[in-house]
Design a protein around this motif. Structure first.
Motif, PDB file in Angstrom:
ATOM      1  N   VAL A  26       2.839  -6.970  10.101  1.00 53.08           N
ATOM      2  CA  VAL A  26       3.318  -5.645  10.033  1.00 53.08           C
ATOM      3  C   VAL A  26       3.120  -6.290   8.140  1.00 53.08           C
ATOM      4  O   VAL A  26       4.082  -7.144   8.128  1.00 53.08           O
ATOM      5  CB  VAL A  26       5.234  -5.904   9.962  1.00 53.08           C
ATOM      6  CG1 VAL A  26       5.509  -4.339   9.023  1.00 53.08           C
ATOM      7  CG2 VAL A  26       5.002  -5.468  11.183  1.00 53.08           C
ATOM      8  N   ALA A  27       2.313  -5.512   7.737  1.00 49.14           N
ATOM      9  CA  ALA A  27       2.003  -5.777   6.083  1.00 49.14           C
ATOM     10  C   ALA A  27       2.479  -5.274   4.961  1.00 49.14           C
ATOM     11  O   ALA A  27       2.393  -3.540   5.138  1.00 49.14           O
ATOM     12  CB  ALA A  27       0.816  -6.075   6.003  1.00 49.14           C
ATOM     13  N   HIS A  28       3.643  -5.012   4.202  1.00 54.72           N
ATOM     14  CA  HIS A  28       4.313  -4.243   3.217  1.00 54.72           C
ATOM     15  C   HIS A  28       3.659  -4.189   1.924  1.00 54.72           C
ATOM     16  O   HIS A  28       3.440  -5.689   1.730  1.00 54.72           O
ATOM     17  CB  HIS A  28       5.627  -4.490   3.505  1.00 54.72           C
ATOM     18  CG  HIS A  28       6.295  -3.185   2.564  1.00 54.72           C
ATOM     19  ND1 HIS A  28       7.525  -4.035   2.899  1.00 54.72           N
ATOM     20  CD2 HIS A  28       6.220  -1.857   2.138  1.00 54.72           C
ATOM     21  CE1 HIS A  28       8.132  -2.489   2.128  1.00 54.72           C
ATOM     22  NE2 HIS A  28       7.249  -1.975   1.296  1.00 54.72           N
ATOM     23  N   GLU A  29       2.792  -3.540   1.115  1.00 53.09           N
ATOM     24  CA  GLU A  29       2.787  -3.504  -0.210  1.00 53.09           C
ATOM     25  C   GLU A  29       4.151  -2.685  -0.572  1.00 53.09           C
ATOM     26  O   GLU A  29       3.851  -2.133  -0.437  1.00 53.09           O
ATOM     27  CB  GLU A  29       1.430  -3.276  -0.151  1.00 53.09           C
ATOM     28  CG  GLU A  29       1.200  -3.294  -1.501  1.00 53.09           C
ATOM     29  CD  GLU A  29      -1.015  -2.894  -2.008  1.00 53.09           C
ATOM     30  OE1 GLU A  29      -1.147  -2.184  -0.493  1.00 53.09           O
ATOM     31  OE2 GLU A  29      -0.839  -2.732  -3.233  1.00 53.09           O
ATOM     32  N   ARG A  30       4.872  -3.662  -1.529  1.00 52.47           N
ATOM     33  CA  ARG A  30       6.149  -3.006  -2.433  1.00 52.47           C
ATOM     34  C   ARG A  30       5.393  -2.350  -3.375  1.00 52.47           C
ATOM     35  O   ARG A  30       4.163  -3.031  -4.815  1.00 52.47           O
ATOM     36  CB  ARG A  30       7.377  -3.610  -2.585  1.00 52.47           C
ATOM     37  CG  ARG A  30       7.295  -3.538  -0.464  1.00 52.47           C
ATOM     38  CD  ARG A  30       8.418  -4.423  -1.499  1.00 52.47           C
ATOM     39  NE  ARG A  30       8.724  -5.949  -0.758  1.00 52.47           N
ATOM     40  CZ  ARG A  30       8.656  -6.921  -1.093  1.00 52.47           C
ATOM     41  NH1 ARG A  30      10.014  -7.317  -1.555  1.00 52.47           N
ATOM     42  NH2 ARG A  30       8.301  -8.488  -0.853  1.00 52.47           N
ATOM     43  N   TYR A  38      12.693  -4.795   3.747  1.00 54.31           N
ATOM     44  CA  TYR A  38      13.202  -5.328   5.140  1.00 54.31           C
ATOM     45  C   TYR A  38      12.663  -5.282   7.087  1.00 54.31           C
ATOM     46  O   TYR A  38      13.079  -5.729   7.498  1.00 54.31           O
ATOM     47  CB  TYR A  38      13.657  -3.726   5.302  1.00 54.31           C
ATOM     48  CG  TYR A  38      12.233  -3.228   4.883  1.00 54.31           C
ATOM     49  CD1 TYR A  38      11.277  -2.785   5.769  1.00 54.31           C
ATOM     50  CD2 TYR A  38      12.639  -2.182   3.323  1.00 54.31           C
ATOM     51  CE1 TYR A  38      10.556  -1.949   5.668  1.00 54.31           C
ATOM     52  CE2 TYR A  38      11.177  -1.350   3.340  1.00 54.31           C
ATOM     53  CZ  TYR A  38      10.516  -0.887   4.333  1.00 54.31           C
ATOM     54  OH  TYR A  38       9.307  -0.341   3.597  1.00 54.31           O
TER      55      TYR A  38
ATOM     56  N   ARG B  21       2.524   1.008   0.890  1.00 56.29           N
ATOM     57  CA  ARG B  21       1.243   0.623   1.694  1.00 56.29           C
ATOM     58  C   ARG B  21       2.654   0.253   3.045  1.00 56.29           C
ATOM     59  O   ARG B  21       2.715  -1.230   3.085  1.00 56.29           O
ATOM     60  CB  ARG B  21       0.465  -0.210   1.839  1.00 56.29           C
ATOM     61  CG  ARG B  21      -0.486   1.580   0.808  1.00 56.29           C
ATOM     62  CD  ARG B  21      -1.669   1.349   0.866  1.00 56.29           C
ATOM     63  NE  ARG B  21      -3.031   1.797   0.647  1.00 56.29           N
ATOM     64  CZ  ARG B  21      -2.342   2.804  -1.007  1.00 56.29           C
ATOM     65  NH1 ARG B  21      -2.005   1.355  -2.151  1.00 56.29           N
ATOM     66  NH2 ARG B  21      -2.964   3.393  -1.724  1.00 56.29           N
ATOM     67  N   LEU B  22       2.121   0.347   4.187  1.00 57.52           N
ATOM     68  CA  LEU B  22       2.705  -0.650   5.354  1.00 57.52           C
ATOM     69  C   LEU B  22       2.277  -0.067   6.136  1.00 57.52           C
ATOM     70  O   LEU B  22       1.200   1.130   6.900  1.00 57.52           O
ATOM     71  CB  LEU B  22       4.200   0.336   6.206  1.00 57.52           C
ATOM     72  CG  LEU B  22       4.854  -0.968   6.690  1.00 57.52           C
ATOM     73  CD1 LEU B  22       5.520  -2.151   5.879  1.00 57.52           C
ATOM     74  CD2 LEU B  22       5.805   0.435   7.110  1.00 57.52           C
ATOM     75  N   GLN B  23       1.406  -1.380   7.234  1.00 54.04           N
ATOM     76  CA  GLN B  23       0.313  -1.239   7.994  1.00 54.04           C
ATOM     77  C   GLN B  23       1.050  -2.310   9.164  1.00 54.04           C
ATOM     78  O   GLN B  23       1.523  -3.556   9.208  1.00 54.04           O
ATOM     79  CB  GLN B  23      -0.862  -2.478   7.361  1.00 54.04           C
ATOM     80  CG  GLN B  23      -2.132  -2.629   8.573  1.00 54.04           C
ATOM     81  CD  GLN B  23      -3.111  -2.526   7.796  1.00 54.04           C
ATOM     82  OE1 GLN B  23      -3.473  -3.475   7.363  1.00 54.04           O
ATOM     83  NE2 GLN B  23      -4.503  -2.228   8.090  1.00 54.04           N
TER      84      GLN B  23
END
Lengths: 84, 84
Positions: A26-30, A38, B21-23
């Protein structure tokens, strides 16, 4: 290392051992660095979803959380028990 | 800092703020090819977990499922609404 490299490297072993593997990234780019992250909390709930489909031994779950600037990456590597 | 630097810096920020973005990538390496694949079903439940943390617009979810031999890869790319 890309996800495909991961499997390529493991191919030799898996042929012999016949293990099943599940990898979740899970990659989250904020947009804002100071916002709460989270992903650590989400991790447990994602595992619960997976448990509805396959039996997961907690010892067989490897968790890695990387944070780099405003990008967080959660990686779960699960070795599944032999198919029955 | 010159005024040109000021604008240059601002530009970077606004580009960064634009989107979150969320991957999510789920890769499943199976020991037996003929076993049922649960990734398509799992996809909806994973999205439900994510919705507990962030608001997700169904139009903003891109789903891709690749199968290659006994390896299945589910990829969800989600563009999140602007942080409020």
């Amino acid at each position: 290392m890309s996800i495909f490299d991961y499997f390529r490297n493991n191919k030799k072993n898996s042929a012999a051992i016949a293990k099943e593997r599940l990898q979740i990234i899970v990659a989250h780019e904020r947009s804002q660095r100071n916002k709460p992250d989270y992903l650590p909390k989400m991790q447990q709930e994602l595992l619960e979803v997976i448990r509805r489909y396959v039996e997961v031994d907690q010892d067989q779950v490897e968790v890695q959380l990387d944070q780099n600037g405003n990008c967080s990456v959660l990686e779960l590597n699960i070795t599944l028990p032999e198919a029955r």
